[in-house]
Design a protein around this motif. Structure first.
Motif, PDB file in Angstrom:
ATOM      1  N   UNK A   9      -3.951   2.383  -5.950  1.00 20.44           N
ATOM      2  CA  UNK A   9      -4.042   3.647  -5.208  1.00 20.44           C
ATOM      3  C   UNK A   9      -4.457   3.400  -3.764  1.00 20.44           C
ATOM      4  N   UNK A  10      -5.447   2.549  -3.556  1.00 21.14           N
ATOM      5  CA  UNK A  10      -5.923   2.285  -2.199  1.00 21.14           C
ATOM      6  C   UNK A  10      -4.916   1.494  -1.373  1.00 21.14           C
ATOM      7  N   UNK A  11      -4.239   0.521  -1.986  1.00 19.50           N
ATOM      8  CA  UNK A  11      -3.227  -0.240  -1.249  1.00 19.50           C
ATOM      9  C   UNK A  11      -2.095   0.679  -0.783  1.00 19.50           C
ATOM     10  N   UNK A  12      -1.635   1.550  -1.673  1.00 20.61           N
ATOM     11  CA  UNK A  12      -0.565   2.487  -1.310  1.00 20.61           C
ATOM     12  C   UNK A  12      -1.063   3.496  -0.281  1.00 20.61           C
ATOM     13  N   UNK A  75      -0.863 -11.091   4.335  1.00 17.46           N
ATOM     14  CA  UNK A  75       0.004 -12.150   4.848  1.00 17.46           C
ATOM     15  C   UNK A  75       1.065 -11.524   5.731  1.00 17.46           C
ATOM     16  N   UNK A  76       1.268 -12.126   6.886  1.00 19.07           N
ATOM     17  CA  UNK A  76       2.356 -11.669   7.754  1.00 19.07           C
ATOM     18  C   UNK A  76       3.674 -12.122   7.137  1.00 19.07           C
ATOM     19  N   UNK A  83      -0.091  -6.851   1.794  1.00 17.44           N
ATOM     20  CA  UNK A  83      -1.510  -6.822   1.451  1.00 17.44           C
ATOM     21  C   UNK A  83      -1.572  -6.964  -0.060  1.00 17.44           C
ATOM     22  N   UNK A  84      -2.417  -7.878  -0.531  1.00 10.39           N
ATOM     23  CA  UNK A  84      -2.432  -8.231  -1.949  1.00 10.39           C
ATOM     24  C   UNK A  84      -3.857  -8.290  -2.477  1.00 10.39           C
ATOM     25  N   UNK A  85      -3.966  -8.214  -3.792  1.00  6.61           N
ATOM     26  CA  UNK A  85      -5.252  -8.443  -4.443  1.00  6.61           C
ATOM     27  C   UNK A  85      -5.009  -8.963  -5.851  1.00  6.61           C
ATOM     28  N   UNK A  86      -6.032  -9.585  -6.405  1.00  7.61           N
ATOM     29  CA  UNK A  86      -5.971 -10.147  -7.748  1.00  7.61           C
ATOM     30  C   UNK A  86      -7.131  -9.586  -8.554  1.00  7.61           C
TER      31      UNK A  86
END
Length: 98
Positions: A9-12, A75-76, A83-86
């Motif tokens: 939700x936050x990434x979007x 990452x460009x 934008x990523x997360x694990x």
């Protein structure tokens, strides 16, 4: 709310609020972890500044991601960024019904 729901939700929301571009969302379960990535078409990198002032609306998306994810970053890529997360399955809490 489960950590994965918070993170996606936050990434979007960050794309909607800041990048204002089309996006691609990818979810990939791998080795007991969930990898989330959102690609947008803005070259502007996310800026994590820690706590947002209490008297402001917004500004807490990356703080939430930093709280629920084991790791995250950006990452460009040509024409924008990812934008990523694990997240790890051990961090997910069982849904409460009742």
């Amino acid at each position: 709310m489960e950590p994965a729901c918070i993170a996606v939700t936050e990434l979007v929301n960050n794309v909607v609020a800041h990048a204002h571009t089309p996006m691609t969302v990818r979810l990939a379960p791998r080795d007991g972890a969930l990898h989330l990535a959102v690609r947008d078409h803005s070259p502007r990198q996310p800026a994590f500044t820690g706590q947002a002032p209490l008297d402001t609306a917004g500004g807490r998306g990356l703080l939430l991601i930093d709280t629920v994810a084991r790791s995250w970053g950006s990452s460009r890529v040509p024409g924008g960024k990812v934008v990523w997360c694990v997240l790890h399955a051990d961090d997910e809490t069982p849904a409460q019904h009742g």
